[in-house]
Design a protein around this motif. Structure first.
Motif, PDB file in Angstrom:
ATOM      1  N   LYS A  13     -20.169  14.541  40.393  1.00  0.00           N
ATOM      2  CA  LYS A  13     -20.916  15.022  39.221  1.00  0.00           C
ATOM      3  C   LYS A  13     -21.999  16.001  39.653  1.00  0.00           C
ATOM      4  O   LYS A  13     -22.168  17.059  39.050  1.00  0.00           O
ATOM      5  CB  LYS A  13     -21.579  13.848  38.489  1.00  0.00           C
ATOM      6  N   GLU A  14     -22.749  15.609  40.689  1.00  0.00           N
ATOM      7  CA  GLU A  14     -23.835  16.478  41.179  1.00  0.00           C
ATOM      8  C   GLU A  14     -23.287  17.832  41.614  1.00  0.00           C
ATOM      9  O   GLU A  14     -23.877  18.874  41.319  1.00  0.00           O
ATOM     10  CB  GLU A  14     -24.566  15.811  42.359  1.00  0.00           C
ATOM     11  N   TRP A  16     -20.570  19.226  40.573  1.00  0.00           N
ATOM     12  CA  TRP A  16     -20.149  19.951  39.369  1.00  0.00           C
ATOM     13  C   TRP A  16     -21.367  20.566  38.670  1.00  0.00           C
ATOM     14  O   TRP A  16     -21.330  21.734  38.260  1.00  0.00           O
ATOM     15  CB  TRP A  16     -19.401  18.991  38.434  1.00  0.00           C
ATOM     16  N   VAL A  17     -22.448  19.790  38.561  1.00  0.00           N
ATOM     17  CA  VAL A  17     -23.669  20.294  37.910  1.00  0.00           C
ATOM     18  C   VAL A  17     -24.196  21.516  38.664  1.00  0.00           C
ATOM     19  O   VAL A  17     -24.569  22.521  38.049  1.00  0.00           O
ATOM     20  CB  VAL A  17     -24.748  19.183  37.824  1.00  0.00           C
ATOM     21  N   VAL A  20     -22.093  24.418  37.829  1.00  0.00           N
ATOM     22  CA  VAL A  20     -22.370  24.893  36.460  1.00  0.00           C
ATOM     23  C   VAL A  20     -23.666  25.706  36.446  1.00  0.00           C
ATOM     24  O   VAL A  20     -23.726  26.784  35.856  1.00  0.00           O
ATOM     25  CB  VAL A  20     -22.444  23.704  35.464  1.00  0.00           C
ATOM     26  N   LEU A  21     -24.702  25.182  37.134  1.00  0.00           N
ATOM     27  CA  LEU A  21     -25.989  25.892  37.155  1.00  0.00           C
ATOM     28  C   LEU A  21     -25.881  27.253  37.854  1.00  0.00           C
ATOM     29  O   LEU A  21     -26.660  28.157  37.583  1.00  0.00           O
ATOM     30  CB  LEU A  21     -27.063  25.037  37.843  1.00  0.00           C
ATOM     31  N   SER A  23     -23.160  29.106  37.610  1.00  0.00           N
ATOM     32  CA  SER A  23     -22.037  29.828  37.005  1.00  0.00           C
ATOM     33  C   SER A  23     -22.405  31.239  36.538  1.00  0.00           C
ATOM     34  O   SER A  23     -21.535  32.054  36.293  1.00  0.00           O
ATOM     35  CB  SER A  23     -21.436  29.027  35.841  1.00  0.00           C
ATOM     36  N   PHE A  24     -23.711  31.509  36.404  1.00  0.00           N
ATOM     37  CA  PHE A  24     -24.120  32.854  35.987  1.00  0.00           C
ATOM     38  C   PHE A  24     -24.446  33.761  37.175  1.00  0.00           C
ATOM     39  O   PHE A  24     -24.806  34.919  36.975  1.00  0.00           O
ATOM     40  CB  PHE A  24     -25.310  32.794  35.018  1.00  0.00           C
TER      41      PHE A  24
ATOM     42  N   LEU B  97     -22.969  25.378  30.645  1.00  0.00           N
ATOM     43  CA  LEU B  97     -24.372  25.725  30.889  1.00  0.00           C
ATOM     44  C   LEU B  97     -25.024  26.233  29.595  1.00  0.00           C
ATOM     45  O   LEU B  97     -26.117  25.805  29.238  1.00  0.00           O
ATOM     46  CB  LEU B  97     -24.465  26.794  31.987  1.00  0.00           C
ATOM     47  N   LEU B  98     -24.328  27.117  28.876  1.00  0.00           N
ATOM     48  CA  LEU B  98     -24.893  27.661  27.633  1.00  0.00           C
ATOM     49  C   LEU B  98     -25.092  26.564  26.591  1.00  0.00           C
ATOM     50  O   LEU B  98     -26.074  26.564  25.854  1.00  0.00           O
ATOM     51  CB  LEU B  98     -23.993  28.780  27.084  1.00  0.00           C
ATOM     52  N   LEU B 147     -31.611  20.350  32.170  1.00  0.00           N
ATOM     53  CA  LEU B 147     -30.216  20.812  32.194  1.00  0.00           C
ATOM     54  C   LEU B 147     -29.357  19.866  33.034  1.00  0.00           C
ATOM     55  O   LEU B 147     -28.236  19.526  32.649  1.00  0.00           O
ATOM     56  CB  LEU B 147     -30.131  22.242  32.745  1.00  0.00           C
ATOM     57  N   ARG B 148     -29.895  19.425  34.169  1.00  0.00           N
ATOM     58  CA  ARG B 148     -29.160  18.488  35.034  1.00  0.00           C
ATOM     59  C   ARG B 148     -28.810  17.217  34.265  1.00  0.00           C
ATOM     60  O   ARG B 148     -27.674  16.761  34.277  1.00  0.00           O
ATOM     61  CB  ARG B 148     -30.008  18.110  36.254  1.00  0.00           C
ATOM     62  N   LEU B 151     -26.214  17.980  31.610  1.00  0.00           N
ATOM     63  CA  LEU B 151     -24.890  18.278  32.178  1.00  0.00           C
ATOM     64  C   LEU B 151     -24.228  17.002  32.709  1.00  0.00           C
ATOM     65  O   LEU B 151     -23.024  16.807  32.532  1.00  0.00           O
ATOM     66  CB  LEU B 151     -25.011  19.338  33.279  1.00  0.00           C
ATOM     67  N   ILE B 152     -25.022  16.122  33.324  1.00  0.00           N
ATOM     68  CA  ILE B 152     -24.446  14.857  33.816  1.00  0.00           C
ATOM     69  C   ILE B 152     -23.909  14.040  32.639  1.00  0.00           C
ATOM     70  O   ILE B 152     -22.843  13.444  32.716  1.00  0.00           O
ATOM     71  CB  ILE B 152     -25.484  14.083  34.660  1.00  0.00           C
TER      72      ILE B 152
END
Lengths: 102, 162
Positions: A13-14, A16-17, A20-21, A23-24, B97-98, B147-148, B151-152
């Motif tokens: 999960k971490e 993946w997060v 995601v963070l 991803s930009f 993320l968005l 956000l973390r 997202l989790i």
């Protein structure tokens, strides 16, 4: 679920997060469609509308200006009169003195 | 060009192409109409970013006032949205993320969008938001931790969004 697999899931999960963070990262700027700028230009009026001042406001402005001019003229006149008086009294003093001749 | 900056920032907030275009038009009309009120105390870009942020946040407020249920709002604004600047392999992650950014408080959202999506330096973000560099760093830290958490909580467990 065992402790080990729990850690594994949390780690996943971490990860993946984090992805995601990020991803930009290296993302390109979103660019609007070609016609958008023309649409904006079309919406802007050719000549900005001039502000219309109501006649009542103009009358008040004119009246205020006239009052200011009158007050100033009156003040100047008073000042002039004062100067004249001072000069006259000065002349009188001189003439009085000039009468004392031996 | 400012048009691209405005549009890119608006899309970060609104996650909707039509609305971002509308806001871009609106921002430029405001710039045209209010140009004489710009006193030159800040950079032109700072002024334009401020107008854009205000308009985007107002638009988000307007959305909240619409008589739609939360799920309908979600459906109409973000489910089908793919950010046009993101590479295909990152589209899904960027969508998550968005979606999480959308739930941040306004000031954290602004700090994050300007720093990470618009890619502005921290001091410029501070100028735009009218706060110190330290405050920006605090806002960004809080935004990241929020956000973390979010997202989790929405981790897809191997499923994709669609």
């Amino acid at each position: 679920m065992s402790k080990g697999s729990n850690f594994k899931v949390m780690g996943k999960k971490e990860q993946w997060v984090d992805e995601v963070l990020r991803s930009f990262d290296n993302a390109k700027r979103a660019i609007p469609k070609d016609g958008l700028f023309n649409e904006i230009i079309a919406k802007i009026p050719n000549n900005k509308e001039s502000k219309i001042i109501p006649l009542v406001h103009l009358t008040w402005i004119a009246a205020a200006s006239i009052i200011i001019v009158i007050v100033n003229v009156y003040a100047l006149k008073l000042q002039n009169d004062n100067i004249k008086n001072v000069l006259e009294s000065h002349n009188n003093e001189i003439s009085l003195l000039s009468d004392y001749t031996f | 060009m400012y048009k691209d900056k405005v549009y890119h920032t608006a899309i970060g907030y609104l996650q909707n192409i039509e609305e971002a275009e509308e806001i871009t038009q609106d921002v430029f009309l405001t710039i045209y109409n209010k140009a004489e009120t710009f006193r030159g105390k800040s950079k032109v870009s700072t002024w334009i970013y401020r107008i854009t942020i205000n308009k985007a946040l107002n638009q988000l407020e307007k959305r909240k006032r619409l008589p739609l249920s939360g799920s309908e709002i979600q459906e109409s604004h973000s489910v089908d949205f793919n950010h046009p600047g993101i590479q295909l392999e990152n589209q899904e992650k960027a969508w998550f993320l968005l979606t999480a950014i959308d739930k941040l408080p306004a000031n954290q959202k602004t700090a994050f969008i300007l720093s990470y999506i618009e890619g502005l330096p921290r001091h410029e973000v501070g100028n735009i938001m009218g706060v110190t560099l330290k405050s920006i760093e605090g806002l960004l830290q809080r935004a990241k931790s929020q956000l973390r958490k979010q997202l989790i909580s929405i981790y897809p467990e191997g499923k994709s969004k669609k």
